[in-house]
Scaffold this active site. Sequence first.
Site, short mmCIF file in Angstrom:
data_model
loop_
_atom_site.label_atom_id
_atom_site.label_comp_id
_atom_site.label_asym_id
_atom_site.label_seq_id
_atom_site.Cartn_x
_atom_site.Cartn_y
_atom_site.Cartn_z
N CYS A 50 0.87 -1.06 -0.02
CA CYS A 50 -0.03 -0.07 0.00
C CYS A 50 1.05 1.34 -0.05
O CYS A 50 1.79 1.17 0.94
CB CYS A 50 -0.92 -0.34 1.26
SG CYS A 50 -1.67 1.71 1.54
N CYS A 53 0.55 3.32 3.51
CA CYS A 53 0.69 2.74 4.78
C CYS A 53 2.13 3.39 5.44
O CYS A 53 2.94 3.57 4.49
CB CYS A 53 0.79 1.00 4.69
SG CYS A 53 -0.78 0.26 5.05
N HIS A 113 -4.09 0.34 7.91
CA HIS A 113 -4.74 -0.03 6.56
C HIS A 113 -6.23 -0.62 6.43
O HIS A 113 -6.96 -0.29 5.44
CB HIS A 113 -4.00 -1.06 5.89
CG HIS A 113 -3.94 -1.21 4.40
ND1 HIS A 113 -3.65 -0.57 3.51
CD2 HIS A 113 -4.86 -2.47 3.94
CE1 HIS A 113 -3.88 -0.89 2.42
NE2 HIS A 113 -4.86 -1.92 2.39
N ASN A 153 -13.15 9.92 -1.28
CA ASN A 153 -13.34 9.03 -2.44
C ASN A 153 -13.49 7.58 -1.73
O ASN A 153 -12.19 7.20 -1.41
CB ASN A 153 -12.92 9.27 -3.40
CG ASN A 153 -13.67 9.39 -4.70
OD1 ASN A 153 -14.85 9.67 -4.64
ND2 ASN A 153 -12.73 9.72 -5.72
N SER A 161 -8.56 4.39 -5.40
CA SER A 161 -7.64 3.63 -6.28
C SER A 161 -7.15 2.61 -4.81
O SER A 161 -6.34 1.66 -5.08
CB SER A 161 -6.31 4.26 -6.40
OG SER A 161 -5.74 5.20 -5.49
N HIS A 164 -6.93 1.97 1.81
CA HIS A 164 -6.50 2.55 2.90
C HIS A 164 -7.08 4.18 3.29
O HIS A 164 -7.35 4.72 2.39
CB HIS A 164 -4.82 3.04 2.63
CG HIS A 164 -4.08 3.26 4.00
ND1 HIS A 164 -3.21 2.61 4.73
CD2 HIS A 164 -4.32 4.51 4.87
CE1 HIS A 164 -2.87 3.09 5.54
NE2 HIS A 164 -3.51 4.25 5.84
N HIS A 166 -8.32 7.37 3.52
CA HIS A 166 -7.54 8.57 3.19
C HIS A 166 -8.63 9.56 2.48
O HIS A 166 -9.62 9.14 1.98
CB HIS A 166 -6.49 8.23 2.15
CG HIS A 166 -6.85 7.86 0.88
ND1 HIS A 166 -7.32 6.49 0.51
CD2 HIS A 166 -7.25 8.62 -0.28
CE1 HIS A 166 -7.45 6.53 -0.43
NE2 HIS A 166 -7.49 7.56 -1.22
N GLN A 168 -8.79 13.68 0.10
CA GLN A 168 -8.02 14.67 -0.67
C GLN A 168 -8.47 15.86 -0.45
O GLN A 168 -9.73 16.28 0.34
CB GLN A 168 -8.33 14.08 -1.78
CG GLN A 168 -7.74 12.78 -2.62
CD GLN A 168 -7.46 12.47 -4.01
OE1 GLN A 168 -7.15 13.60 -4.73
NE2 GLN A 168 -8.22 11.39 -4.46
#
Length: 346
Positions: A50, A53, A113, A153, A161, A164, A166, A168
């Site tokens: 990943c 990570c 993760h 997203n 994609s 994990h 996250h 933006q």
Amino acid sequence: MFDFNEHTHKRLNLLTGEWILVSPHRTKRPWNGKTEDAAADKMPEYDPNCYLCPGNTRAGGVVNPKYEDTFLFVNDYSALIPGIPKGDINEENLLIARSEEGICKVICFSPRHDLTLARMSPEKIVRVIDLWIEQYKELGGDPNINYVQIFENRGAIMGCSNPHPHGQIWSSQTVPDLPAKETEKQTEYKEKNGRCLLCDYLALELKKKERIVLENDGFAVLVPFWAVWPYEIMILPKRHMGSIDEMTEKEKKDLAEIMKAAGIRYDNLFKTNFPYSMGIHQKPTDGKNHDEWHFHFHYLPPLLRSATVKKFMVGYELLAMPQRDITAEQAAAKLREQPPVHYLES
Ligand code: H2U
Ligand code: ZN
């Protein structure tokens, strides 16, 4: 007699001025179409492959620190870039273009993760909120940045994609179309009525209770009257605030708790890692007062009737206007009846 639980009708989105078609009688329609693969729920706490990570290498060779809470970095493939040459094109008022600059960042919500916001503790979610606030102020303070879009997203069917946890931040020189429309509609309402559009809307929803999913001292979660996506929700602060940096410590905690609670209802609905795009709309950072703005979150999830059947925006929706079958009231009732404990932890 017109009954909006039965008869086809249009609803107005107060924030954009756009209409949506609601066809409640179509919920009995059979489904022989596409189903999506259910996302695998079991994941390792650390994945050596990943790029998010701790301690792993990202594209371009940068090594992530061994971070313990959140981790922020400039997107290695930023869509908006600072300091590009400025320019304007206008050929006969027919071909119109202009340069656009900005800054894009990625935020890891947790070093784990396998976690999601719905499964993190409210204390850890407050760390994420604090980072959003810091970035809203820092990016927004740049004279070249006039809007800061924070979003997440989630899920492969949303084009995400990496599982994990996250999000933006894309910040830009001009205010993008959707927040610009919301600015316009909130301004119109304020000028006409002398009050805030979303303060008034929330007060009415809290009185009617038909579309409210959850509430606590500081915030409410509701399915907006004009929702397009089947289980679309908004999170609204009860107090009039234009941006997230106005929250008190108590309000940050209330927000973290209600984000977690809403995420649990979502995941429990179809017993899956519920995919969505989520984001914060708040006042532009163009130095103006923007008294009209009431910040809020939109959650836009594609799933319709199971972990594998999603709503498609096609045909009439791409060419005419969005349409839905299950009503906002039915969706709110479904979400309300979900248990408060996450299905992976019960
Ligand atoms: P999604 O959450 O939509 O999958 O996007 C992840 C972002 O992470 C994406 O914008 C960035 C991509 O550009 N990224 C990096 O910045 N570095 C990497 O090593 C891979 C992905
Ligand atoms: Zn990871």
